[in-house]
Design an enzyme around this catalytic site. Sequence first.
Site, PDB file in Angstrom:
ATOM      1  CG  ASP A 172     -21.272  59.616  -6.597  1.00 14.41           C
ATOM      2  OD1 ASP A 172     -22.482  59.584  -6.834  1.00 14.41           O
ATOM      3  OD2 ASP A 172     -20.615  60.675  -6.520  1.00 14.41           O
TER       4      ASP A 172
ATOM      5  CG  ASP B 192     -15.728  62.548   3.634  1.00 13.78           C
ATOM      6  OD1 ASP B 192     -16.765  63.015   3.150  1.00 13.78           O
ATOM      7  OD2 ASP B 192     -14.626  63.131   3.610  1.00 13.78           O
TER       8      ASP B 192
ATOM      9  CG  ASP C 144     -15.527  71.030   2.048  1.00 14.16           C
ATOM     10  OD1 ASP C 144     -15.189  71.622   1.012  1.00 14.16           O
ATOM     11  OD2 ASP C 144     -14.733  70.346   2.724  1.00 14.16           O
TER      12      ASP C 144
HETATM   13  O1  LIG Z   1     -17.676  62.155  -7.081  1.00 13.03           O
HETATM   14  C1  LIG Z   1     -17.511  61.938  -5.877  1.00 13.03           C
HETATM   15  C2  LIG Z   1     -16.294  62.193  -5.216  1.00 13.03           C
HETATM   16  C3  LIG Z   1     -16.188  61.918  -3.871  1.00 13.03           C
HETATM   17  N1  LIG Z   1     -17.228  61.403  -3.177  1.00 13.03           N
HETATM   18  C4  LIG Z   1     -17.097  61.092  -1.732  1.00 13.03           C
HETATM   19  O2  LIG Z   1     -16.746  62.283  -1.047  1.00 13.03           O
HETATM   20  C5  LIG Z   1     -15.956  61.974   0.077  1.00 13.03           C
HETATM   21  C6  LIG Z   1     -14.713  62.849   0.111  1.00 13.03           C
HETATM   22  O3  LIG Z   1     -13.953  62.646  -1.022  1.00 13.03           O
HETATM   23  P1  LIG Z   1     -12.377  62.347  -0.972  1.00 13.03           P
HETATM   24  O4  LIG Z   1     -11.937  62.057  -2.355  1.00 13.03           O
HETATM   25  O5  LIG Z   1     -12.087  61.369   0.097  1.00 13.03           O
HETATM   26  O6  LIG Z   1     -11.837  63.775  -0.592  1.00 13.03           O
HETATM   27  P2  LIG Z   1     -10.997  64.289   0.690  1.00 13.03           P
HETATM   28  O7  LIG Z   1     -10.026  65.270   0.192  1.00 13.03           O
HETATM   29  O8  LIG Z   1     -10.497  63.189   1.524  1.00 13.03           O
HETATM   30  O9  LIG Z   1     -12.180  65.027   1.452  1.00 13.03           O
HETATM   31  C7  LIG Z   1     -12.120  66.283   2.055  1.00 13.03           C
HETATM   32  O10 LIG Z   1     -12.313  67.326   1.121  1.00 13.03           O
HETATM   33  C8  LIG Z   1     -13.545  67.303   0.410  1.00 13.03           C
HETATM   34  C9  LIG Z   1     -13.621  68.580  -0.409  1.00 13.03           C
HETATM   35  O11 LIG Z   1     -12.689  68.573  -1.412  1.00 13.03           O
HETATM   36  C10 LIG Z   1     -14.724  67.244   1.370  1.00 13.03           C
HETATM   37  O12 LIG Z   1     -15.900  67.045   0.647  1.00 13.03           O
HETATM   38  C11 LIG Z   1     -14.542  66.094   2.328  1.00 13.03           C
HETATM   39  O13 LIG Z   1     -15.604  66.013   3.238  1.00 13.03           O
HETATM   40  C12 LIG Z   1     -13.244  66.289   3.070  1.00 13.03           C
HETATM   41  O14 LIG Z   1     -13.055  65.236   4.016  1.00 13.03           O
HETATM   42  C13 LIG Z   1     -15.618  60.479   0.007  1.00 13.03           C
HETATM   43  O15 LIG Z   1     -16.413  59.792   0.942  1.00 13.03           O
HETATM   44  C14 LIG Z   1     -15.995  60.106  -1.414  1.00 13.03           C
HETATM   45  O16 LIG Z   1     -16.457  58.799  -1.498  1.00 13.03           O
HETATM   46  C15 LIG Z   1     -18.428  61.154  -3.810  1.00 13.03           C
HETATM   47  O17 LIG Z   1     -19.374  60.683  -3.201  1.00 13.03           O
HETATM   48  N2  LIG Z   1     -18.540  61.431  -5.152  1.00 13.03           N
HETATM   49 MN   LIG Z   2     -11.123  61.320   2.014  1.00 14.03          MN
END
Ligand SMILES: O=c1ccn([C@@H]2O[C@H](COP(=O)(O)OP(=O)(O)O[C@H]3O[C@H](CO)[C@@H](O)[C@H](O)[C@H]3O)[C@@H](O)[C@H]2O)c(=O)[nH]1
Ligand SMILES: [Mn+2]
Length: 588
Positions: A141, A294, A454
Amino acid sequence: MEKSLPINDWHVRKTHLVINRLHAFLHGTALLALFYYRLTSLTEIIENKDTALLLPYVLIFISELILSFIWLLSQPSKWKPTVRTVYPERLPGDEKLPSIDVFVCTADPSKEPCLEVMNTVISAMALDYPPDKLHVYLSDDGGSLVTFQAIKQAWRFSKFWVPFCRKYKVKIGCPEAYFLTDESGPDGKCSSSQFVIEKKAIQKRYEEFKDSLEEIVAKTTTSVSRDHPPAIEVISHANGDRTDTDKEEHMPLLVYVAREKRPSQPHNFKAGALNVLLRVSAMISNSPYILVLDCDMYCNDPSSARQAMCLHLDPKLSQSWDLFSFHRNFTTSVKRISMMELRYIWPRWEGLDGLRGPVLSGTCFYIKREALHGTKKFQEDVDLVQLKKCFGTSNEFIKSIYRNYKPNCPKERSFSDDALQKELQLLASCRYDNDTKWGKRQVVGFRYFAVVEDYFTGFNLHCEGWISMYLQPSRSAFLGASPISLNELLVQNTRWYVGLNQVAMSRFSPLVYGLLRMPISQSMCYAEFAYSSLYFLALYILAVIPQLFLVRGISLYPEVSSPFFVVFSFVFLSANSMSKRSFRLGTQ
Ligand SMILES: O=c1ccn([C@@H]2O[C@H](COP(=O)(O)OP(=O)(O)O[C@H]3O[C@H](CO)[C@@H](O)[C@H](O)[C@H]3O)[C@@H](O)[C@H]2O)c(=O)[nH]1
Ligand SMILES: [Mn+2]
């Protein structure tokens, strides 16, 4: 003979069921007695016009009502704890398995270390699945040069790593984790001295790969851009890197996707990235099943794809219901890529499986493409104009939906084919979603409405009648990192609760929108998540008011001699022992 054996099985955890239901009955009765006490006390206070007591009493009563409300919402998820078992060895031959697209998302190499992201990609390529039926897509992204160069190195390394994993049936397909553990040698197939030699050689290659990533990071800026054109490259077919064609034929496809981003256009975060992957992959491999990961969740068990197929391919499960299944046994680690395990949430998932399936939790799940395309909602004779309003202007994409998951490429068509490249650029452009049904409620792709894409996507799919399943094999299928600093944790939790409140306070509230579309028990499960932030109100009141009044010599609770003292004590003990039990079960 083998063919007639079931490929999966399930049973209800009877002891848990009895304990949970008995607890629900006793605790519920005690709560009714508690309300009776509060109401009669309140009536007395009002009759005696005891204004000093009225406010604290009302506040305490409100917080008890909030806690009871959340407790009540949590009951359906404990009603029927279900465990599933799968038998991958009974699956049909490789030629009959459906293909799978793996989506890995990354956003920022300065926050998500490049080595960790590449380890996730490599672990997905090392899944034990026919290589021609496995396609790995990395969504970058940030459109970062670091990630683009790193994935090329990852491809070079994986050409050695994947055959090594296959040859020695390596259980940890993530190289960083593999070399941290002492996974022993081959199961008698090859001589162990040969294994030791090959392991050393591959370890050396891995060290070189790590060095090359460090060099890339040192030389290239890790800053991400919010203003860049789309870039899609099939890494495994990139020109000039076909040194060993023979090996490549036995490798999964690897594709790099950086969607277009412009400051003036909303990018819809991860949901936007996943929708671009859905479209781009439909043009290339168009697999009927998708694994979403992720970037910090690596595959810890190469057989997870086959295990998931045991649920997806069971005609008994997919006949009457359309189905999507999660296969998540994600384990929070305290260090990045380590073996520490902490499983605290999953008993509830077993309970949800006994209803119509757990909520979608963002990563580590295998889902049917059809569920996300929503094609079932269209009449057979729907015209092209309608389809374009829904899916956007790409004819090729619309054709892919009706191609019955036949891959579009690559054998007859080269990836550098101009027409295909043009189509891919269009599908990954930032304006493609505009005026279409992408990301909208009830129609196509991952839903944009809330930052918890999600939860909201899963909620909509369940409302549409899809079901999900939960599998918790003894060996964790996926392992990953979770926030380790308070700051990171607060940012993550704030985002989750903002997202959940967005849903709770909107017309999509599970208690309104959900109740009209799904069984009451399931909408209560969704409501439990959506309304869980109400805890803060109850906890603040209970942390301040009783103590404040106790200092002034006023107790807001019954005296020890009162029969209601027993009720309050019971509620306290039963709530605490039940939560300790859930914690113990979850960490077993
Ligand atoms: O604009 C964005 C923002 C995030 N991501 C990806 O989305 C994933 C999850 O994002 P992260 O910031 O790590 O959020 P978390 O809170 O760790 O993730 C949890 O919460 C998210 C919902 O808020 C879900 O989408 C994830 O699957 C879940 O593991 C990562 O691989 C990021 O690289 C993108 O591709 N684009
Ligand atoms: Mn994460």
